[in-house]
Scaffold this active site. Structure first.
Site, PDB file in Angstrom:
ATOM      1  N   LYS B 203       1.403  13.424  12.556  1.00 54.65           N
ATOM      2  CA  LYS B 203       0.255  13.667  13.096  1.00 54.65           C
ATOM      3  C   LYS B 203       0.269  14.064  14.676  1.00 54.65           C
ATOM      4  O   LYS B 203      -0.147  15.077  15.368  1.00 54.65           O
ATOM      5  CB  LYS B 203      -0.711  12.652  12.739  1.00 54.65           C
ATOM      6  CG  LYS B 203      -2.257  13.047  13.029  1.00 54.65           C
ATOM      7  CD  LYS B 203      -3.117  11.929  12.071  1.00 54.65           C
ATOM      8  CE  LYS B 203      -2.874  10.713  12.612  1.00 54.65           C
ATOM      9  NZ  LYS B 203      -3.661   9.709  11.797  1.00 54.65           N
ATOM     10  N   GLU B 209      11.516   8.877  14.899  1.00 50.85           N
ATOM     11  CA  GLU B 209      12.474   8.589  13.523  1.00 50.85           C
ATOM     12  C   GLU B 209      12.201  10.160  12.865  1.00 50.85           C
ATOM     13  O   GLU B 209      13.052  10.762  12.213  1.00 50.85           O
ATOM     14  CB  GLU B 209      11.873   7.962  12.289  1.00 50.85           C
ATOM     15  CG  GLU B 209      12.251   6.496  12.635  1.00 50.85           C
ATOM     16  CD  GLU B 209      11.135   5.580  13.148  1.00 50.85           C
ATOM     17  OE1 GLU B 209      10.136   6.177  13.812  1.00 50.85           O
ATOM     18  OE2 GLU B 209      11.132   4.280  12.851  1.00 50.85           O
ATOM     19  N   GLY B 260      -2.556   7.529   8.554  1.00 52.01           N
ATOM     20  CA  GLY B 260      -1.230   7.669   7.691  1.00 52.01           C
ATOM     21  C   GLY B 260      -1.400   7.264   6.292  1.00 52.01           C
ATOM     22  O   GLY B 260      -1.146   7.672   5.553  1.00 52.01           O
ATOM     23  N   ARG B 261      -1.727   5.778   6.228  1.00 50.54           N
ATOM     24  CA  ARG B 261      -1.542   5.150   5.013  1.00 50.54           C
ATOM     25  C   ARG B 261      -2.867   5.603   4.166  1.00 50.54           C
ATOM     26  O   ARG B 261      -2.717   5.228   2.721  1.00 50.54           O
ATOM     27  CB  ARG B 261      -1.556   3.709   5.141  1.00 50.54           C
ATOM     28  CG  ARG B 261      -3.238   3.235   5.954  1.00 50.54           C
ATOM     29  CD  ARG B 261      -2.547   1.666   6.482  1.00 50.54           C
ATOM     30  NE  ARG B 261      -3.598   1.244   7.352  1.00 50.54           N
ATOM     31  CZ  ARG B 261      -3.671   1.276   8.634  1.00 50.54           C
ATOM     32  NH1 ARG B 261      -2.888   2.134   9.400  1.00 50.54           N
ATOM     33  NH2 ARG B 261      -4.696   0.827   9.377  1.00 50.54           N
ATOM     34  N   GLU B 347      -0.763  -3.136   6.301  1.00 52.00           N
ATOM     35  CA  GLU B 347      -0.934  -2.254   7.533  1.00 52.00           C
ATOM     36  C   GLU B 347      -2.474  -2.249   7.839  1.00 52.00           C
ATOM     37  O   GLU B 347      -3.035  -2.420   9.233  1.00 52.00           O
ATOM     38  CB  GLU B 347      -0.169  -0.987   7.467  1.00 52.00           C
ATOM     39  CG  GLU B 347      -0.241  -0.468   9.063  1.00 52.00           C
ATOM     40  CD  GLU B 347       0.394   0.951   9.220  1.00 52.00           C
ATOM     41  OE1 GLU B 347       1.445   0.871  10.177  1.00 52.00           O
ATOM     42  OE2 GLU B 347       0.404   1.882   8.358  1.00 52.00           O
ATOM     43  N   HIS B 378      12.372 -10.007 -16.293  1.00 55.14           N
ATOM     44  CA  HIS B 378      13.876 -10.595 -16.271  1.00 55.14           C
ATOM     45  C   HIS B 378      14.172 -10.698 -14.698  1.00 55.14           C
ATOM     46  O   HIS B 378      15.391 -10.834 -14.626  1.00 55.14           O
ATOM     47  CB  HIS B 378      14.586  -9.444 -16.808  1.00 55.14           C
ATOM     48  CG  HIS B 378      14.144  -9.424 -18.398  1.00 55.14           C
ATOM     49  ND1 HIS B 378      15.084  -9.699 -19.390  1.00 55.14           N
ATOM     50  CD2 HIS B 378      13.402  -8.520 -18.846  1.00 55.14           C
ATOM     51  CE1 HIS B 378      14.641  -9.340 -20.404  1.00 55.14           C
ATOM     52  NE2 HIS B 378      13.481  -8.697 -20.258  1.00 55.14           N
ATOM     53  N   LYS B 493       7.933  -1.213  19.076  1.00 60.15           N
ATOM     54  CA  LYS B 493       8.661   0.406  19.647  1.00 60.15           C
ATOM     55  C   LYS B 493       8.815   0.223  21.177  1.00 60.15           C
ATOM     56  O   LYS B 493       9.965   0.692  21.535  1.00 60.15           O
ATOM     57  CB  LYS B 493       7.231   1.057  19.688  1.00 60.15           C
ATOM     58  CG  LYS B 493       7.357   1.948  18.473  1.00 60.15           C
ATOM     59  CD  LYS B 493       6.173   3.176  18.562  1.00 60.15           C
ATOM     60  CE  LYS B 493       5.573   3.465  17.246  1.00 60.15           C
ATOM     61  NZ  LYS B 493       4.428   4.467  17.266  1.00 60.15           N
TER      62      LYS B 493
END
Lengths: 531, 531
Positions: B203, B209, B260-261, B347, B378, B493
């Protein structure tokens, strides 16, 4: 045996916890503390300066290890003594000998039981080596599908992904585990059956998911006009229904003294990993695990990395009261390693009775979860930094990358950015940040530790795997619980068969047996979506 | 606004919690209770008979929803009012309009703000449709790599995997998110660059990254002698550094009012999903989400599935005190859906201050984790049944499979076995099992609920996605926290950049700045492994 909650060290630790160290205080977390609170072995460094512990805490935790004879029990386990038992109740009553099948490098264990298990295991490895050599010469196999669930899936898959950078380029592997028929359909869409081997892994030879998926797979081969026997390999217990050379091209053996979640270094992981990586790399992996097995026998906790990690975990769980642990590897190749550790830890130590059959009055195994960093920084780390529930974190990191391909951007490489973020998160969680704006206030004092290695290679991941296996087992020894059985999976299985009977009745056109299992029937009756 | 912990319903709920229902008691969990405690909409059924609630509990929980004006706030949000704020502190101060970009089916929202956002979003969709039509006619693109992290990765990937059964067979997609350089190296080993498009999603157009991985990717294309511009697409905010048609073949827009989420149904998910599935299926996905948006506006909690689910979660979190929630889909296609929900929930609601800037005196968002069933049976289910920490579970299941391939084994199909296990686990956790052998004793009374649908298809996963988005947002409204910012990711950050400076100094052959950030330097000095 004194109960955990009556041990002298436990009382002392409860006292210490009332006034545990505050990592946000000026002068607490220092460079010197980082240097001092570090253990090293086999090229692994365990940093724990960012745990909420003082030197005094650690010494009392070491006393706890003494009082519970943790290292003696580890020695007993590796010697093949019976550790899988509950006094007075007939359960499995077995040794746990996952360390024995990788014990043919240096300083081998000389106990009769261990030597015997090593011999049997080694024989299977030799058999596998011949099989794969032969296969390379004679056939065009490029793909292996492993059918197995739980320990026969999560560990081998996690290690395969960890070492994908080392795999033979012309080889592909798939894991088929879930009873969900879509999983099989999806995988078989992608493979060339003629070039595919299916390895079916089940110790008992009766696991429902695995037997069903094997049937699914065999039908695919039949439909393609192929002789199934030439494409199916069994990994199973000697004498199990799967130990049958009429049905399988070959059978490789595993033993009931190796639990599923501890079985990656047995034939459960061997076939697919040696196929994908080559036998020599698989042996390096075993060598790393074996080397860590020896470290776990050291009586000094400061030289015994898995024991120290176990003690730190117990401090966080029983004395500071944190219910979960997040495993956050700064390595995308370890994307499924947390899922394996989740099984390893929660199936081993998610128990409520001690080895004398008493209900415990203290917490045992925590909830284990996690995802790789830096990805998780853009996901759940908001909560880890500012949420109301404190999450202890176990970071894992590597100095070097696997592929040695990198990009230089804004003055640094990606590998440097990865490491910088790992260290930064560890420090940020510990020290926090004061602020007049409550939204940019970070409470800090959130415990974490870092396991750092040079490079994610076969030897190192073997050592890390065994580090976690022993951490879990040490915690079980200290809590005096049985980390080797899994009775908790039975009830669900039993109720599932009752519901399956109802499906079967429906198929026969008969009405469901409401009286037999009314709750199950109630759900089945809701399965009509107008379709 | 009254504080959460001073609300009349909250006091009442605390009282009720002292004597909450015991699901193991004879006559409590009945077929009738299963029938009665079920909500249904859009082909989804939400069963909550196995939660520790009485009808009385539910009615007081509904009162809590009233007192906190949860549905009014949902309406405000969907109308485009500002919901992303903390009173008195300058933060983002924005609306949250993820519902608007999918609101072009029925009963569209008529507020000016919402209509405007819908219009802008729809224009991008039209642009995308032309782009993909054109691409199909003119080029040989078979592969899309999406570069993005957090919300630009987890949601789109989870939905892609959920719908892989519907994807166009000649198309492949990859997600590159982690700064770990091995992830890029691994992906680029597998693709044919000439046939590959890279969609870069950020955005701000500055995510470290993503920018780094874009550079990595561009170098690959350059090395192959290809014109990068013809292979790179931007999904970004208008006016961001990435909004540049000199560098990208095309730019698609997202807006700062979509976090974002919450962005899977915006252009963040649109490009790769429409490419892989086709535009019509992507629109079905939006239609499902949009239909659930309307359900979330219903004032009656018994008709509002996400609200009811939010209330049940609050009951477990704030009144019964359970710190985690496991999401367990009985569908391998939903293997990454829990990771998306972990981000979405933790978040959004992993916060410690309310919207007036006060530190909360109650728990907010829990730890969210999970893996698919039957696999998890399992793995961690041992602990879920018999561990000392109770884990509320949200099951998800489907009546039908996606591929319609199945195998008949021991009288039933795999799909039936999958469903039988799902229902059996839900019941087993609730009722437990008495036994004289403490090792086969199951305490039961462990809360869980089931979301059941006919089939995992685009419409249904759209509805399920929005169900969870609204569950999370409702909980935020009820706790009076801001579910739309993420200040908690900033500190890490900032510290990471300080460590990166040290790496940069080292590269220039200068010594590290111990005084500037001694803790970071301490770790870097340990990076020597004798290599």
């Amino acid at each position: 045996m004194t109960f955990f909650h009556h041990l002298p060290s436990v009382a002392q630790l409860h006292d210490l916890a009332k006034d545990s160290i505050d990592l946000t205080k000026e002068g607490v977390l220092t460079a010197k503390r980082i240097d001092n609170m570090m253990l090293e072995a086999l090229g692994l460094k365990l940093f724990y300066a960012t745990e909420k512990v003082s030197e005094k805490n650690i010494s009392v935790l070491c006393q706890l290890a003494e009082e519970t004879q943790a290292v003696k029990k580890m020695t007993d386990m590796q010697n093949g003594q019976i550790v899988n038992f509950i006094e007075g109740f007939s359960i499995e009553n077995r040794p746990a000998m996952h360390t024995a099948v990788r014990d043919f490098f240096e300083q081998c264990n000389t106990s009769l039981e261990a030597k015997q298990a090593t011999g049997l295991g080694y024989k299977e490895l030799e058999k596998l080596r011949s099989f794969l050599d032969e296969m390379e010469k004679k056939s065009q196999i490029t793909t292996v599908i492993q059918i197995g669930i739980g320990g026969s899936h999560l560990g081998p898959e996690a290690i395969y992904l960890a070492l994908e950078a080392f795999h033979k380029l012309d080889r592909k592997v798939y894991f088929l585990s879930n009873i969900d028929p879509d999983e099989g359909a999806r995988i078989f869409q992608q493979v060339d059956l003629e070039k595919t081997l299916v390895v079916v892994v089940s110790k008992s030879g009766t696991t429902l998911e695995t037997m069903t998926n094997e049937r699914f797979a065999r039908e695919k081969f039949k439909q393609a006009g192929l002789t199934t026997k030439n494409h199916f390999i069994a990994v199973t217990g000697k004498g199990s229904p799967m130990d049958n050379k009429e049905r399988y091209m070959d059978c490789f053996y595993i033993w009931n003294y190796i639990g599923g979640r501890y079985s990656v270094t047995s034939m459960v992981g061997a076939f697919i990993l040696a196929f994908a990586l080559g036998m020599d790399r698989f042996l390096d992996f075993l060598k790393g695990a074996n080397a860590m097995d020896k470290i776990a026998l050291r009586s000094d906790p400061y030289a015994n990395l898995p024991l120290m990690s176990a003690l730190l975990g117990i401090w966080n769980r029983n004395f500071l009261g944190f219910p979960t642990v997040a495993i956050v590897p700064y390595s995308q190749a370890l994307s499924r390693f947390p899922a394996h550790l989740q099984q390893l830890d929660m199936e081993s130590n998610g128990k409520s009775i001690d080895k004398a059959g008493h209900f415990v009055e203290y917490d045992t195994g925590p909830i284990i979860w996690g995802e790789p960093g830096t990805n998780s920084q853009h996901s759940f780390f908001q909560s880890v930094h500012q949420g109301t529930t404190v999450v202890p974190i176990e970071f894992i990191g590597f100095k070097e990358s696997q592929y040695k391909e990198d990009v230089f951007y804004q003055q640094t490489t990606s590998q440097e950015k990865l490491l910088a973020n790992l260290f930064a998160q560890s420090i940020a969680l510990a020290v926090g940040q004061k602020s007049d704006n409550p939204n940019t206030f970070f409470p800090g004092n959130r415990p974490n530790r870092i396991l750092l290695a040079d490079k994610l290679d076969p030897f190192t991941i073997g050592a890390i795997l065994a580090f976690y296996e022993h951490k879990v087992v040490f915690q079980g020894f200290i809590w005096n619980i049985n980390s080797f059985d899994q009775e908790g999976v039975q009830l669900g299985k039993n109720l599932a068969s009752k519901i399956l009977e109802q499906f079967s009745l429906q198929r026969q056109g008969r009405s469901m047996d409401t009286k037999g299992f009314p709750l199950g029937v109630a759900y089945l009756e809701h399965l009509s979506f107008g379709s």
